[in-house]
Design an enzyme around this catalytic site. Structure first.
Site, PDB file in Angstrom:
ATOM      1  N   ASP A   1      -7.798  -1.108 -24.411  1.00 33.96           N
ATOM      2  CA  ASP A   1      -9.494  -1.452 -24.246  1.00 33.96           C
ATOM      3  C   ASP A   1      -9.713   0.303 -24.442  1.00 33.96           C
ATOM      4  O   ASP A   1      -9.042   0.666 -22.938  1.00 33.96           O
ATOM      5  CB  ASP A   1      -9.484  -2.285 -22.757  1.00 33.96           C
TER       6      ASP A   1
ATOM      7  N   LYS B   1     -17.090  -5.634 -24.211  1.00 30.83           N
ATOM      8  CA  LYS B   1     -16.680  -5.560 -22.983  1.00 30.83           C
ATOM      9  C   LYS B   1     -17.947  -4.734 -22.410  1.00 30.83           C
ATOM     10  O   LYS B   1     -18.315  -3.762 -22.973  1.00 30.83           O
ATOM     11  CB  LYS B   1     -15.406  -4.951 -23.178  1.00 30.83           C
TER      12      LYS B   1
ATOM     13  N   LYS C   1     -16.384  -9.850 -24.054  1.00 28.47           N
ATOM     14  CA  LYS C   1     -15.526  -9.667 -22.733  1.00 28.47           C
ATOM     15  C   LYS C   1     -16.629  -9.493 -21.617  1.00 28.47           C
ATOM     16  O   LYS C   1     -16.594  -8.221 -21.717  1.00 28.47           O
ATOM     17  CB  LYS C   1     -14.380  -8.876 -23.279  1.00 28.47           C
TER      18      LYS C   1
END
Lengths: 227, 801
Positions: free
Chosen positions: A64, A127, A163
């Protein structure tokens, strides 16, 4: 086969431990590492890239990364693209999840542009946020990102995952998110490969709902193990 | 074994991720129907009436067909009884202080809050609409309406001094209109002190439930009387003596028929017709948001009707692709299921939609239907129709639920022309990310409501109305209040019907005139001719009529006819857009200039009035008051329109007062100068172009003023046509391109005007044969004139980035 979380997400320093622990437990859940100076991303590009490489070496299969907000706020879209490309390369085989930190990007137009650039640069997931900003996953931002994902899919045929993270604490919240994805992107996105919820504190509530469903009573917090 | 079964089911659910049923229990709705033994009568005078020997219409669940209850149908005598009850109630109710009525409305809001589940389940059960819309949209709005109007009732004595409640209001609802449409009209009526008799569609229990809730709480029985009945009964209620105003919601043809029936019956008529809406999608729009707007407008059970969709050609393909993708995810099902987008609306709505789709196909249109729709009969798929030739009847006709009729346009100007080319003018939304373009379109659309980048928003503060065939009545906001008010001291509206009036021949032929001698009297006489397009012209018929003043002098004025009216209206249309766009200040300065010109002519005008029988003092006074009227309207111009703030909406709503367009005015015979000026000034001040028929007995004063008008005002803005009043009235009333008509003449003329206005449903204001005190401030210059001289438009401007 039971129902599990899609991944375990840890700070880079704990990747080794997590991989070991999961192996010992005989579990094949992937380990994801937050990298690139999480959560602010305010470190040198060089160290951020190195962080990714180290996490991948330690066994993380998902990375991430946080984008550089300055590039968005000052409109340096090409530089943003180049940076994410470098992250992509540093990840190698590992999946790249790009955190846009939408709470700090300004107008929704910026969110849309940043989403498209992140996808064009090869992100497997986009995300909403790190969960550490003051404003996290909100529905307006999510709709913009989902529509960017759909536009990208229509143009290129590539499915990119989504996400939301931060502030999703109850089973009810997670249902709202599930229906949002279902409505905007359709059932094909409702898989762990394309949709995740970043939520450290959601699990307890889901357990409490299951407890109620099975016993007909609402559980006290001490009825369930801490998570 | 059981354990694995459960486990695999959980897994299945997790893999499929289908929506489950979210049934809303309707037990309380059935329980309420049971308290009436499943037979609903009329709620009149604060009690349930179940008269014998009445037809009963069965109210069925539109999905299962199950008989839920029977509704007794009202007959003529029931209507009369209800009006009588409302009349009795009005005496007490209108005398109560505003604060008491406010308290009552607040209490009713609370009652609705307490019994909302009963309300929404009953409504959804009976109408088949998605419970989500009723529960989260209609019921909270009904409650807000009560609260807003409670505040208005409280402020009434102060804020609306000089106005009084009209009396008994007859409210007629046709099938697609729901209990909410009733509330939009009942709330302001009750708040202002009126009482209501509502005739609702044959099987509609929700309005009856509301009447019961309202009635049980009311300090005065009979303020709200509700009865189910056939549409045929509408005219009976409307023409019942004692009904002062009729509010009608229904189809355009029904509205026109009612307008004709009600001509001369006395009651004022407020029409809200048609259900179609318009959505204008430009190339700078956020297409995904606009697609949600389309869903809100046609496929969400929020609106009762269909949607006309105009898409800029450059984004046509992209938009259609997105609409079709979105349509695929719409879910139809039982309205009481919480996860359903669209319910079923019963056989009539379905037949209407089916008919439209068939017609559209046969006229060359393409039809796209999608959505998760159960195949059994009561459901109708969300439908997109496109590719219709512009001249196809279906491209002009009203689009029914749940159909969206899409057509392309190339430029914003073209879009405006297409949109304004429709005979209807209800509501529209504009989708554009460019502010300048959005405002240009928003101001240019001839409709009652415009939403920018949103669709279907509503709020009690915002006036909602329409123009053209959508009818010119308002609900909500201040404008909604005036629908139920009249200037204090207005006499009760009694029938002025002349049974023998022949609509076919009224004013058809101009009585022939022959020369009755040489012109006499002091010179200079005003120029001869009709004042059309900024100059004096000979009449088309090339004949004249003699005018004799009280001192025996003889004059000849031009005899205007149908061709002259046509010319005058055309000239007025040329001038209207430019004048409407002028700033209020520019309009004011011209009115002031006219006032000054009148002052310069005062001796000539006064002496002419004297020769017409006025006392010298009175003549002087009439000229003076006329000058002041012009100045007054010039001054009042400044405060037109304002900004409204709506709860929950970020951004303003603009309440605009827009010109009507071409306004025709038939002046009374009396007060030849003052009445002419008092009518001309507000019409011009509000941005209208005018065609006037001056006093029949003394048209010379008007012609005198036209000499100044010719030098001051743009050509065509003011047109004065002299001639036979009945004949000219006929020409004006039957003209389809006149936007409004004011008539101050005979009772027969008033009746004819009301009857003829049904053609294009132009708003008319008639004196029913009663003289008006033009010299008094209230009647000659009151805000009543201002209300009639412009129409309201609400422009919603939500903001966000």
């Amino acid at each position: 086969k039971g129902i599990t979380t899609a991944a375990v997400c840890v700070y880079p320093a704990r990747v080794c431990d997590a991989v070991k622990a999961l192996k010992a437990a005989g579990c094949s859940i992937p380990v994801a590492a937050v990298a690139t100076g999480f959560p602010a991303g305010q470190t040198h590009l060089k160290t951020r890239l190195e962080e990714i490489r180290l996490a991948v070496e330690d066994g993380a299969t998902e990375i991430d990364v946080v984008i550089n907000r300055t590039l968005v706020l000052t409109g340096q879209w090409e530089a943003l693209y180049d940076e994410i490309r470098q992250f992509r390369k540093a990840c190698g085989e590992a999946h790249l999840k790009t955190i846009l930190a939408t709470g700090e990007l300004g107008p929704l137009t910026n969110v849309y542009k940043a989403s498209l650039i992140a996808m064009m640069a090869g992100s497997d997931f986009i995300k909403t946020s790190t969960g550490k900003e003051t404003v996290n996953a909100t529905f307006p931002v999510a709709i913009v990102m989902l529509r960017a994902i759909r536009d990208f899919f229509w143009k290129t045929g590539n499915k990119v995952g989504f996400k939301p993270a931060g502030g999703i604490r109850t089973a009810k919240d997670s249902l709202a998110w599930l229906s949002l994805i279902k409505e905007e992107l359709g059932d094909e996105w409702l898989t762990p490969e394309l949709f995740r919820i970043g939520a450290s504190s959601l699990l307890s509530d889901i357990e409490r709902q299951i407890y109620h469903h099975v016993t007909g009573r609402y559980a006290a917090y001490h009825d369930l193990p801490m998570s | 074994m059981a354990a694995t079964g459960v486990g695999s089911r959980a897994r299945d659910i997790f893999t499929a991720l289908e929506y489950g049923p979210v049934p809303e229990s309707h037990a309380c709705a059935l329980a309420w129907l049971d308290t009436h033994n499943r037979l609903l009568g009329h709620y009149v005078g604060g009690e349930w009436l179940k008269p014998e020997h009445r037809n009963a219409v069965s109210c069925r669940d539109p999905i299962t067909g199950e008989n839920l209850a029977n509704c007794l149908q009202a007959q003529g005598e029931d209507v009369a009884a209800a009006v009588e009850a409302a009349r009795t109630a009005f005496k007490a109710w209108s005398q109560l202080p505003g604060a008491t009525r406010a308290r009552y409305l607040t209490q009713l809001a609370k009652v609705i809050l307490m019994h909302q589940r009963l309300l929404w389940t009953l409504e959804s059960l009976v109408t088949g609409r998605a419970v989500r819309e009723v529960r989260d949209g209609d019921v909270p709005l009904a409650q807000q309406l009560l609260q807003y109007h409670a505040v208005q009732a409280h402020a009434q004595e102060k804020a609306l001094a000089g106005w009084e409640p009209r009396g008994v209001i007859g409210l007629i609802l046709s099938p697609p209109f729901s209990f909410l449409d009733m509330m939009w009209r009942v709330c302001p009526a009750l708040a202002m002190g009126c009482t209501v008799v509502a005739l609702v569609p044959p099987a509609s229990p929700t309005p009856l439930l509301l009447a019961q809730l309202a009635g049980e709480l009311s300090p005065v029985p009979g303020i709200l009387n509700v009865m189910c009945g056939p549409a045929l009964l509408g005219p009976a209620l409307a023409s019942e003596p004692g009904v002062q105003k009729v509010a009608f919601c229904g189809a355009v043809e029904e509205g026109q028929a009612l307008r004709r029936t009600l001509a001369g019956k006395g009651a004022e008529l407020g029409l809200a017709l048609g259900t179609e809406s318009l959505l204008l999608l430009t190339d700078s729009a956020d297409v995904d948001s606009a697609v949600e707007g389309i869903v809100d407008a046609a496929w969400s059970d929020r609106s009762p009707g269909g949607l006309r969709l105009l898409i800029q050609e450059s984004v046509w393909d992209e938009t259609v692709q997105r609409i079709q993708a979105r349509m695929g995810r719409l879910r139809s099902g039982r309205g009481l299921d919480g996860a359903v987008d669209m319910g079923a609306r019963g056989a009539t709505a379905q037949d209407l939609a089916q008919h439209y789709v068939h017609e559209a196909q046969s006229q060359g249109g393409q039809v796209f239907q999608a959505g998760d729709v159960p195949s059994d009969s009561p459901f109708f798929s969300p439908t997109l129709v496109f590719g219709l030739p512009p001249a196809a009847p279906c491209a002009q006709a009203e689009v029914p639920w749940p159909v969206v009729m899409a057509s392309p346009f190339r430029t914003a100007k073209e879009a405006l022309a297409l949109a304004n080319g429709m005979p209807r003018g209800g509501s529209a939304s504009v989708w554009s990310e460019r502010l300048g373009q959005a405002l240009e379109l928003g101001y240019g659309l001839r409709v009652g409501t415009v939403w920018i980048n949103a669709h279907g928003l509503r709020d009690p503060v915002v006036p909602t109305g329409g123009c053209k065939e959508s009818g010119s009545s308002w609900h909500g906001g201040q404008d909604g209040l005036y629908e139920y008010l009249q200037p204090s001291g207005t006499p009760a509206r009694l029938p002025f019907l002349c049974e023998s009036l022949n609509y076919d021949t009224f004013g058809l032929v101009v009585p022939s005139t022959v020369p009755s001698g040489p012109e006499t009297g002091p010179s200079p006489a005003p120029p001869y001719g009709l004042f059309i397009g900024g100059r004096f012209q000979p009449p088309g018929g090339r004949s004249s009529r003699p005018i004799q003043d009280s001192s025996g002098n003889l004059h000849y004025v031009a005899e205007g006819g149908v061709k002259d009216i046509r010319g005058a209206v055309e000239a007025a249309h040329q001038a209207a857009p430019g004048w409407g766009m002028q700033s209020p200040r520019a309009r004011a300065s011209l009115l002031w200039a006219l006032a000054a010109a009148l002052q310069r002519r005062d001796t000539a005008l006064a002496s002419r009035l004297e020769r017409h029988g006025s006392e010298p003092k009175a003549a002087k006074a009439e000229v003076e008051v006329s000058v002041r009227r012009l100045q007054m309207w010039g001054t009042q111009l400044q405060d037109q329109g304002h900004t409204l703030q709506v709860a929950g909406l970020r951004g303003p709503v603009l309440r605009l007062r827009e010109p009507l367009g071409v306004l025709a005015v038939v002046c009374p015979d009396e007060w030849p100068l003052l009445a002419f000026v008092s009518l001309l000034a507000p019409a011009l001040a509000h941005g209208n172009a005018v065609v006037l028929v001056p006093s029949g007995t003394c048209p010379l004063l008007a012609l005198e003023i036209c000499q100044d008008v010719a030098t001051l005002f743009p050509a065509g803005l003011v047109n004065v046509v002299t001639g036979d009043q009945d004949h000219l009235t006929r020409c004006l009333a039957l003209h389809q391109d006149i936007q409004a008509l004011w008539y101050f003449g005979s009772a027969q003329g008033s009746q004819f005007v009301e009857w003829a206005s049904a053609g294009n449903l132009k708003p008319v204001w008639v004196n029913r044969g009663f003289p008006r005190a033009w010299d008094e401030e209230a009647e000659g210059a009151g805000s009543e004139l201002s209300l009639h001289a412009a129409r309201t438009k609400a422009l919603w401007l939500p903001m966000g980035d």
